[in-house]
Design an enzyme around this catalytic site. Structure first.
Site, PDB file in Angstrom:
ATOM      1  CB  THR B 200      -0.995   0.049   1.164  1.00  0.00           C
ATOM      2  OG1 THR B 200      -1.931  -0.987   0.923  1.00  0.00           O
ATOM      3  CG2 THR B 200      -1.754   1.362   1.203  1.00  0.00           C
ATOM      4  CD  GLU B 302       6.268  -2.975   6.716  1.00  0.00           C
ATOM      5  OE1 GLU B 302       5.156  -2.465   6.869  1.00  0.00           O
ATOM      6  OE2 GLU B 302       6.439  -4.129   6.298  1.00  0.00           O
ATOM      7  CB  SER B 437      -1.304  -8.571  17.458  1.00  0.00           C
ATOM      8  OG  SER B 437       0.020  -8.924  17.157  1.00  0.00           O
TER       9      SER B 437
END
Lengths: 437, 437
Positions: B200, B302, B437
């Site tokens: 994205t 990342e 999470s």
């Protein structure tokens, strides 16, 4: 050649490790088939083996393999080295049967190399190793195991399988060795490989069935597409990927199995060509055996903690199903989610939608589920484009197992494909962050 | 709609985090262009924005963005939610200028969403957030920064840039926000996006230049191919990738820049269409600005520890150069070697050879080198297909820096392409092993 300019011979791998293997057929006439990497940068052993098969018309009698050095991107010297390996084997074989003194036969040796790319072979050591291996040829389990160990690089276990089946009334045997743990996303085609593209994956399958070269090649091409070309560890296609198949007829079949005309291959097995049914039987046995060997590579995937089967069903063509299964199997996000045991199925969908296909899926017809390995009910995640309310506890239960199947149903047709992949773990990064040292 | 069946509104992200942004043009007439993901599973906001642009003929006046939930694979409810977001913005804008009471205009709001796939939007919260954002619209740096923060998901810094340049004698300004850190391998096309296939990545660029819709779209399509479509963090193409470009003419340019006929676009700038030179100038400024924004995403990749420029030169076509640069930039083996600061250039070659290209490279003509970021001499690894004796200490020196360029010269033609990528680290696996999470 300027061997003398080389430094002192180095071993390929650490001293004492198995790094050279030799497989020789003792039959008079052995058929051979192969699938080679479609990488543009084909390693010297690939180019050499392609050439041998082209000149012999699909006959070969020996395979020599070394690990530790891929002899890839090694320029002209690399080609000379690969040729020397093959010639040495041919010479040793000829010497063994020298009493009959036949005219020098065409080259009959195929070469496999795996290891670091871009470094020259320590050729003196390799040639000495070949002589040693030839002197110690044997037919027992220990010899096969030794050959399988010679294939290993980052592999954590040697990969050897054997089975037997009945072909037209004769019991035939099939045995295979393969290797691979990383740089695994093969895309191999029959020789001459069209320039197109994906592992180092090496494999040798041998059988005592009697199969003519054309039938052997057709069966291998079909089998490789559904086995070795349907696995992925890291999505990287090697310069060396090769699967070889030798069939020497020692089973005592009455005559060589011939390739039926193309139209018969998938038609009514009772009609037409006398070998049509026999050929399909052989092809399917070979495919099942090759799939077993291919799965071993994924089981040994670098850093892998999961073995994941990706099934894509309801596609219009096998190629589309295969492309979508491949896209899921190579997605870093899918693979890290599997490692994290996270039911992040949105990433599966994103991968499906990114695949290059001829008939794009209709989002409103696509369903996705996790199929547990214990035979219990599948967990539906998406049904005909609408997300399910997912029981996260159940998802976690399925994802915590070592084996898992992701099933995608497209709702477009009747074709399907399976892919075998693994997760992407911290250990994969550790292993590949410093492979050479 | 059945809002009442929903659970209590949840915030999109943790309470207090910025998760909703609104950008509004106050000009009377604003041109708009866009490039959307080619993923088959286009998220609801993508479908909505495509529809708005198609119906308005390339006009839009507002962009609303939310992070935390991608509103992707959310079925019919997802489409309704995206439409409600746009309608709410349109209604608030209409209310503000209600004194003139013009007939209700065509929808003028584009929608961007990013976050987890497959979960419904907490729409009540989102609509309340839109009202709050609209009440607090401002033109200062703080407002822009707030909008940029609303784009963030796993981003570690907000991404906002602005510059100005002179276009045909008028000073024009350009500003842009983007986001993205993972699921980054965009492949976006102009609307309607052909069904084909990769992140994205979200971006909005705004300018006060006066540019007609067709010229704006052509310039954006060109710029995106060379900027956002030339970056990769993990090779995964998102369902939501979108770049929007608004041009409102507030700079006071005399008239709207028009798209010159295609034949003029790359021809002699002095000939033909009066806007030919001006268009090229705008297109190139836009491309440079978009590239600056795109690089920010790779800098924030990342887990990334390296920023790597992959230059492929001497190709026959831009598309071939781009495909090869992409193959290198997405290879897990190349990226883990970069992380390990290991000069394993054989993996670069394997990636070059695996790329899908129209004119396969000739291995004997390919050269590869590392170009250090400090301006010192490049380190040759492969020259015309023959491996160099590599100074490993020098290689290590270059690889230890945060910035590095891999240069591949094919020797086939005059075309080139650049790609921007990062390494694959342990942290990437950690971040994506449990993103939800």
């Amino acid at each position: 050649m300027s061997r003398s300019l080389r430094a002192l011979p180095r071993p390929l791998k650490s001293p004492g490790a198995h790094d050279l293997g030799l497989i020789v057929s003792t039959a008079e006439r052995t058929s051979a088939a192969a699938c080679f990497t479609r990488n543009v940068f084909k390693a010297a052993p690939v180019l050499l083996s392609q050439d041998v098969l082209a000149k012999s018309g699909g006959r070969a009698a020996a395979v020599v393999v070394n690990s530790g050095c891929a002899n890839a991107v090694t320029g002209k010297q690399g080609l000379e080295d690969a040729r020397d390996m093959a010639r040495t084997v041919d010479a040793l074989r000829a010497a063994r049967t020298a009493d009959a003194s036949p005219p020098a036969p065409a080259a009959q040796t195929l070469v496999l190399s795996t290891g670091v790319i871009g470094q020259p072979l320590p050729i003196t050591n390799v040639l000495n190793g070949i002589a040693l291996a030839h002197a110690n040829l044997g037919a027992g389990f220990d010899s096969w195991q030794g050959a399988a160990r010679a294939f290993m690089t980052t592999d954590t276990f040697w990969k050897l399988r054997a089975r037997s089946f009945t072909l037209g009334g004769t019991k035939v045997r099939i045995a295979g060795i393969d290797k691979g743990a990383g740089m695994i996303h093969p895309n191999m085609g029959p020789p001459p490989a069209p320039a197109a593209p994906h592992a180092t994956l090496l494999g040798v399958i041998v059988t005592d069935a009697a199969v003519a070269p054309a039938a052997l090649q057709a069966a291998l091409t079909y089998a490789v597409e559904r086995s070795f070309n349907s696995i992925s560890v890291d999505g990287d296609m090697s310069t060396n990927d090769t699967i070889l198949l030798l069939a020497n007829g020692a089973s005592g079949m009455e005559r060589e199995l011939q390739l039926p005309p193309a139209s018969d291959a998938d038609a009514d097995p009772d009609a037409a060509h006398p070998d049509a049914a026999l050929y399909l039987h052989f092809r399917d046995e070979l495919t099942a055996f090759a799939t077993e060997l291919a799965k071993l590579v994924v089981r040994d995937g670098e850093g892998a903690t999961k073995f994941v089967t990706v099934s894509v069903e309801g596609a219009r063509t096998f190629q589309d199903a295969h492309a979508i299964a491949s896209a899921i199997s190579t997605s870093s996000l899918v693979k890290t989610a599997l490692y994290g045991e996270d039911a992040n199925w949105g990433r599966i969908l994103a991968a499906v939608g990114a695949a290059h296909v001829s008939a794009p899926p209709d989002p409103a017809r696509v369903s996705v589920s996790f199929v547990p390995s214990d035979g219990s009910e599948e967990l539906k995640l998406l049904v005909a484009g609408e997300p399910e309310k997912v029981d996260e506890a159940r998802a976690k239960e399925i994802l915590q197992r070592e084996d898992l199947e992701i099933r995608v149903v497209l709702g477009q047709g009747e074709e399907s494909a399976k892919y075998y992949t693994c997760d992407l773990s911290h250990d994969y990064v550790t292993i590949n962050g410093d492979y050479r040292s």
